[in-house]
Design a protein around this motif. Structure first.
Motif, short mmCIF file in Angstrom:
data_model
loop_
_atom_site.label_atom_id
_atom_site.label_comp_id
_atom_site.label_asym_id
_atom_site.label_seq_id
_atom_site.Cartn_x
_atom_site.Cartn_y
_atom_site.Cartn_z
N VAL A 2 0.84 -1.19 0.00
CA VAL A 2 0.00 0.00 0.00
C VAL A 2 0.88 1.25 0.00
O VAL A 2 1.84 1.34 0.76
CB VAL A 2 -0.91 0.00 1.23
N GLN A 3 0.51 2.19 -0.85
CA GLN A 3 1.21 3.46 -0.89
C GLN A 3 0.22 4.60 -0.94
O GLN A 3 -0.79 4.54 -1.64
CB GLN A 3 2.13 3.53 -2.11
N LEU A 4 0.52 5.65 -0.17
CA LEU A 4 -0.21 6.90 -0.21
C LEU A 4 0.81 7.99 -0.52
O LEU A 4 1.82 8.10 0.21
CB LEU A 4 -0.89 7.20 1.14
N VAL A 5 0.58 8.74 -1.56
CA VAL A 5 1.55 9.74 -1.99
C VAL A 5 0.86 11.10 -2.11
O VAL A 5 0.00 11.29 -2.98
CB VAL A 5 2.20 9.36 -3.33
N GLU A 6 1.27 12.01 -1.24
CA GLU A 6 0.71 13.36 -1.26
C GLU A 6 1.45 14.25 -2.24
O GLU A 6 2.65 14.05 -2.49
CB GLU A 6 0.79 14.01 0.13
N SER A 7 0.75 15.23 -2.76
CA SER A 7 1.35 16.24 -3.63
C SER A 7 0.53 17.51 -3.55
O SER A 7 -0.58 17.50 -3.01
CB SER A 7 1.43 15.74 -5.08
N GLY A 8 1.09 18.59 -4.10
CA GLY A 8 0.35 19.84 -4.16
C GLY A 8 0.75 20.89 -3.15
O GLY A 8 0.23 22.01 -3.18
#
Length: 124
Positions: A2-8
Motif C-alpha cells: 500500500v502506498q499513499l503519496v501526497e502532492s500539491g
C-alpha cells in the motif's frame, strides 16, 4: 504494498489557496475512510479533516472549518484537500491517512496507512 503519496504543497501567501492530492495504490480505496492530518514544527500531529467511506460524511477540525474541503474520487483512488483563505498558522507538513473502520476517527492512532507528507508554507 500500500502506498499513499501526497502532492500539491508549496509556498503561498496568506489568503491564497492550494489543493492537496493523495494518490493511493494497492489499496481498495472505496473500503477505506480517509483523512488529512498536519504537523507543524515542534508540535504534535493534529487532525484536519476526514471523509467517511460508508456515506461520504465529512468532519473538520474547528481551525479549518469553512476554509478547507475534503473530497475523494474513487475512480482515481485519490483524496483531495482544497484549502482556501490560508493563514500562516496553517503552515505544516500535511499527511493523508487511511483506516478501514466505518466510524469517524480523529485520532492518528486509528489510522493504518500514511503518506510521507507534503509541505505547506503560508507566509504573512
Amino acid at each position: 504494498q500500500v502506498q499513499l503519496v501526497e502532492s500539491g504543497g508549496g509556498l503561498v501567501q496568506a489568503g491564497d489557496s492550494l489543493r492537496l492530492s493523495c494518490a493511493t495504490s494497492a489499496l481498495t480505496f472505496s473500503r477505506y475512510s480517509m483523512a488529512w492530518f498536519r504537523q507543524a514544527p515542534g508540535k504534535e500531529r493534529e487532525f484536519v479533516a476526514t471523509y467517511r467511506r460508508i456515506d461520504g460524511y465529512t468532519y473538520y477540525a474547528d481551525s479549518v472549518k469553512g476554509r478547507f474541503t475534503i473530497s475523494r474520487e474513487n475512480a482515481k483512488n485519490t483524496l483531495y484537500l482544497q484549502m482556501n483563505s490560508l493563514k500562516p498558522e496553517d503552515t505544516a507538513v500535511y499527511y493523508c491517512a487511511a483506516h478501514s473502520r466505518p466510524s469517524i476517527e480523529i485520532s492518528s492512532m486509528t489510522y493504518n496507512y500514511w503518506g510521507q507528507g507534503t509541505q505547506v508554507t503560508v507566509s504573512s
